[in-house]
Design a protein around this motif. Structure first.
Motif, PDB file in Angstrom:
ATOM      1  N   VAL A  31       0.858  -1.185   0.000  1.00 55.58           N
ATOM      2  CA  VAL A  31       0.000   0.000   0.000  1.00 55.58           C
ATOM      3  C   VAL A  31       0.895   1.235   0.000  1.00 55.58           C
ATOM      4  CG1 VAL A  31      -1.680   1.339   1.328  1.00 55.58           C
ATOM      5  CG2 VAL A  31      -1.893  -1.159   1.179  1.00 55.58           C
ATOM      6  N   ILE A  32       0.623   2.159  -0.909  1.00 53.56           N
ATOM      7  CA  ILE A  32       1.403   3.388  -1.007  1.00 53.56           C
ATOM      8  C   ILE A  32       0.528   4.553  -0.589  1.00 53.56           C
ATOM      9  CG2 ILE A  32       2.696   4.935  -2.527  1.00 53.56           C
ATOM     10  CD1 ILE A  32       3.139   2.496  -4.372  1.00 53.56           C
ATOM     11  N   SER A  33       1.012   5.317   0.382  1.00 51.40           N
ATOM     12  CA  SER A  33       0.325   6.547   0.756  1.00 51.40           C
ATOM     13  C   SER A  33       1.250   7.719   0.459  1.00 51.40           C
ATOM     14  CB  SER A  33      -0.077   6.539   2.236  1.00 51.40           C
ATOM     15  OG  SER A  33       1.054   6.464   3.068  1.00 51.40           O
ATOM     16  N   VAL A  34       0.648   8.869   0.235  1.00 52.44           N
ATOM     17  CA  VAL A  34       1.408  10.088  -0.008  1.00 52.44           C
ATOM     18  C   VAL A  34       1.013  11.115   1.030  1.00 52.44           C
ATOM     19  CG1 VAL A  34       1.712  12.034  -1.584  1.00 52.44           C
ATOM     20  CG2 VAL A  34       1.846   9.705  -2.447  1.00 52.44           C
ATOM     21  N   ASP A  35       2.019  11.655   1.702  1.00 50.82           N
ATOM     22  CA  ASP A  35       1.840  12.659   2.741  1.00 50.82           C
ATOM     23  C   ASP A  35       1.791  14.030   2.076  1.00 50.82           C
ATOM     24  OD1 ASP A  35       2.124  14.480   4.800  1.00 50.82           O
ATOM     25  OD2 ASP A  35       3.730  13.396   5.817  1.00 50.82           O
ATOM     26  N   THR A  36       0.581  14.563   1.899  1.00 51.26           N
ATOM     27  CA  THR A  36       0.421  15.864   1.247  1.00 51.26           C
ATOM     28  C   THR A  36      -0.858  16.515   1.719  1.00 51.26           C
ATOM     29  OG1 THR A  36       0.412  17.039  -0.876  1.00 51.26           O
ATOM     30  CG2 THR A  36      -0.827  14.975  -0.772  1.00 51.26           C
ATOM     31  N   PHE A  37      -0.892  17.854   1.622  1.00 54.41           N
ATOM     32  CA  PHE A  37      -2.127  18.574   1.905  1.00 54.41           C
ATOM     33  C   PHE A  37      -2.625  19.321   0.678  1.00 54.41           C
ATOM     34  CE2 PHE A  37       1.498  21.120   3.354  1.00 54.41           C
ATOM     35  CZ  PHE A  37       1.323  22.323   2.688  1.00 54.41           C
TER      36      PHE A  37
ATOM     37  N   ALA B  28      -2.618   4.654  -2.954  1.00 51.34           N
ATOM     38  CA  ALA B  28      -3.925   4.186  -2.492  1.00 51.34           C
ATOM     39  C   ALA B  28      -4.414   4.947  -1.279  1.00 51.34           C
ATOM     40  CB  ALA B  28      -3.866   2.701  -2.164  1.00 51.34           C
ATOM     41  N   VAL B  29      -3.545   5.809  -0.719  1.00 55.51           N
ATOM     42  CA  VAL B  29      -3.888   6.559   0.488  1.00 55.51           C
ATOM     43  C   VAL B  29      -3.322   7.960   0.358  1.00 55.51           C
ATOM     44  CG1 VAL B  29      -3.689   6.687   3.015  1.00 55.51           C
ATOM     45  CG2 VAL B  29      -3.728   4.452   1.884  1.00 55.51           C
ATOM     46  N   ILE B  30      -4.106   8.952   0.789  1.00 58.83           N
ATOM     47  CA  ILE B  30      -3.612  10.311   0.941  1.00 58.83           C
ATOM     48  C   ILE B  30      -3.592  10.620   2.428  1.00 58.83           C
ATOM     49  CG2 ILE B  30      -3.985  12.745   0.440  1.00 58.83           C
ATOM     50  CD1 ILE B  30      -3.104  11.040  -1.972  1.00 58.83           C
ATOM     51  N   ASN B  31      -2.402  10.959   2.931  1.00 58.38           N
ATOM     52  CA  ASN B  31      -2.179  11.189   4.353  1.00 58.38           C
ATOM     53  C   ASN B  31      -2.041  12.696   4.565  1.00 58.38           C
ATOM     54  OD1 ASN B  31      -1.450  11.030   7.046  1.00 58.38           O
ATOM     55  ND2 ASN B  31       0.635  10.312   6.627  1.00 58.38           N
ATOM     56  N   ASP B  32      -3.125  13.328   5.014  1.00 56.53           N
ATOM     57  CA  ASP B  32      -3.162  14.786   5.159  1.00 56.53           C
ATOM     58  C   ASP B  32      -2.924  15.164   6.615  1.00 56.53           C
ATOM     59  OD1 ASP B  32      -3.612  17.489   5.119  1.00 56.53           O
ATOM     60  OD2 ASP B  32      -5.739  17.360   4.625  1.00 56.53           O
ATOM     61  N   THR B  33      -1.723  15.644   6.915  1.00 58.47           N
ATOM     62  CA  THR B  33      -1.387  15.993   8.293  1.00 58.47           C
ATOM     63  C   THR B  33      -1.942  17.352   8.703  1.00 58.47           C
ATOM     64  OG1 THR B  33       0.740  16.911   7.586  1.00 58.47           O
ATOM     65  CG2 THR B  33       0.705  14.597   8.271  1.00 58.47           C
ATOM     66  N   THR B  34      -2.672  18.022   7.826  1.00 61.93           N
ATOM     67  CA  THR B  34      -3.226  19.338   8.166  1.00 61.93           C
ATOM     68  C   THR B  34      -4.728  19.299   8.392  1.00 61.93           C
ATOM     69  OG1 THR B  34      -3.668  20.043   5.875  1.00 61.93           O
ATOM     70  CG2 THR B  34      -1.434  20.383   6.722  1.00 61.93           C
ATOM     71  N   GLY B  35      -5.321  18.111   8.408  1.00 58.23           N
ATOM     72  CA  GLY B  35      -6.755  18.012   8.712  1.00 58.23           C
ATOM     73  C   GLY B  35      -7.638  18.724   7.721  1.00 58.23           C
TER      74      GLY B  35
ATOM     75  N   SER C 196      -6.904  21.148   5.425  1.00 52.68           N
ATOM     76  CA  SER C 196      -6.744  22.588   5.245  1.00 52.68           C
ATOM     77  C   SER C 196      -7.192  23.012   3.860  1.00 52.68           C
ATOM     78  CB  SER C 196      -5.278  22.984   5.471  1.00 52.68           C
ATOM     79  OG  SER C 196      -4.418  22.301   4.565  1.00 52.68           O
ATOM     80  N   ASP C 197      -7.121  22.105   2.895  1.00 54.31           N
ATOM     81  CA  ASP C 197      -7.635  22.324   1.541  1.00 54.31           C
ATOM     82  C   ASP C 197      -8.776  21.336   1.308  1.00 54.31           C
ATOM     83  OD1 ASP C 197      -8.187  22.638  -1.126  1.00 54.31           O
ATOM     84  OD2 ASP C 197      -6.201  22.003  -1.841  1.00 54.31           O
ATOM     85  N   PRO C 198     -10.028  21.770   1.434  1.00 54.64           N
ATOM     86  CA  PRO C 198     -11.151  20.839   1.249  1.00 54.64           C
ATOM     87  C   PRO C 198     -11.173  20.167  -0.117  1.00 54.64           C
ATOM     88  CG  PRO C 198     -11.899  22.859   2.297  1.00 54.64           C
ATOM     89  CD  PRO C 198     -10.486  23.114   1.837  1.00 54.64           C
ATOM     90  N   ASP C 199     -10.553  20.791  -1.122  1.00 55.81           N
ATOM     91  CA  ASP C 199     -10.517  20.160  -2.438  1.00 55.81           C
ATOM     92  C   ASP C 199      -9.800  18.815  -2.399  1.00 55.81           C
ATOM     93  OD1 ASP C 199     -12.002  22.040  -3.773  1.00 55.81           O
ATOM     94  OD2 ASP C 199     -10.274  23.176  -4.503  1.00 55.81           O
TER      95      ASP C 199
ATOM     96  N   ALA D 282      -2.016  26.653  10.333  1.00 54.64           N
ATOM     97  CA  ALA D 282      -2.033  26.581   8.879  1.00 54.64           C
ATOM     98  C   ALA D 282      -0.775  25.844   8.429  1.00 54.64           C
ATOM     99  CB  ALA D 282      -2.084  27.985   8.279  1.00 54.64           C
ATOM    100  N   PRO D 283      -0.826  25.179   7.274  1.00 53.81           N
ATOM    101  CA  PRO D 283       0.332  24.396   6.828  1.00 53.81           C
ATOM    102  C   PRO D 283       1.632  25.184   6.834  1.00 53.81           C
ATOM    103  CG  PRO D 283      -1.549  23.972   5.414  1.00 53.81           C
ATOM    104  CD  PRO D 283      -1.945  25.087   6.329  1.00 53.81           C
TER     105      PRO D 283
END
Length: 314
Positions: free
Chosen positions: A115-121, A135-142, A144-147, A167-168
């Motif tokens: 499984v590959i995740s990418v840490d991005t916001f 297969a995963v998006i890991n958003d550490t900013t909760g 911050s960009d609803p898009d 903010a990021p």
């Protein structure tokens, strides 16, 4: 969404209490997980020149791919690839972030079913990463960009929603909480509800309380001690504890001497329902988690010989 309730269903005799997960069995990328009885180990691979722990060791493309595949060989279930660290700093152009992570995603996806995740916001980075095989998006900013949630909703990817306040890439000095655990729960619940409204099914959401992210060491220790209130949300919980400052400050250890503390914190969290652990040192963490699964009665020993078969070992 409704907060789950703690349950002893499936626990070993005299065993540990675990939250009831609303969707414990999940297909993520090419692998299936049953989080009612399984712990996933997520390896960290940072394509940044100034990463918290690796200090740029995997910034180069070849080094990043090699590190990811080495983690797979060591037993990692997931590999988390990041192009920008969480700490405050100047913004990195979105195209440059994508250029750091997307080729690594493509190479690892071609070589393994991990499984590959990418840490991005950033939604734009998420879109390109998913197209490349993440297969995963890991958003550490909760969110911050609803898009970003909309991008995940339009795919089959899973979304990790992490608690943080600033903010990021900005500082949040001396964070204050009246009750850090209660406030983290409420913020995560709010962010999960937003993601669901934007089209991400609850069965594709994971939460992370964000140890050390806009929190001091006492806050992170409190989150660890009361993690059952986080896992009580009923969603699989990821904990990113590995070598963090709250462990270093608690033990008085530099980053390279925090493995024992990291494993202790991970075990404490898993016993309260955490099901994904994000780590730097994969092999010892895999052993710790597999041993814990066996103690829980979720898996059998790899070999069963001691006092079972006759041999010359004594």
């Amino acid at each position: 969404m409704t907060i789950g309730t703690l349950s002893t269903v499936g626990a070993p005799p005299g065993g540990f209490r675990h939250p009831t997960l609303t969707h414990p069995v999940r297909r993520i990328g090419g692998r299936e997980f049953d989080f009612s009885r399984q712990v996933a180990v997520m390896a960290i691979v940072n394509r940044t020149p100034d990463s918290f722990y690796d200090q740029g060791r995997t910034f180069g493309f070849d080094a990043a791919v090699e590190a990811a595949l080495a983690a797979v060989a060591d037993g990692a279930d997931w590999v988390d690839i990041g192009g920008v660290k969480f700490a405050p700093g100047p913004p990195l152009p979105v195209d440059e972030e994508a250029e750091r992570v997307v080729p690594v995603v493509q190479a690892v996806h071609a070589a393994s079913d991990v499984v590959i995740s990418v840490d991005t916001f950033h939604a734009a980075v998420a879109r390109r990463a998913i197209a490349a095989g993440a297969a995963v998006i890991n958003d550490t900013t909760g969110l911050s960009d609803p898009d970003l949630a909309r991008v995940v909703a339009d795919s089959d990817a899973t979304l990790v929603i992490t608690h943080s306040l600033a903010a990021p890439r900005t500082a949040h000095p001396r964070p204050q909480y009246a009750d850090v655990v209660a406030e983290v729960v409420e913020r995560l619940r709010d962010r999960v509800d937003l993601a669901v409204r934007l089209g991400v099914p609850a069965e594709r959401i994971v939460v992370d309380p964000g140890h050390d992210l806009n929190k001091n060491s006492l806050h992170s220790l409190e989150l660890t001690r009361r993690l059952g209130e986080i896992t009580g949300l009923g969603l699989p919980t990821l904990v990113a504890l590995s070598n963090k400052d709250f462990i270093g400050e608690t033990l008085g250890r530099p980053k390279r001497q925090r493995l024992a503390g990291s494993l202790a914190a991970a075990v404490a969290c898993v016993l309260q329902g955490a099901r994904i652990v994000r780590v730097h040192e994969v092999a010892p963490t895999v052993d710790a988690m597999r041993m814990l699964e066996a103690i829980q009665g979720w898996r059998q020993p790899v070999a069963l010989r001691h006092n079972v078969v006759d041999d010359d070992d004594g």
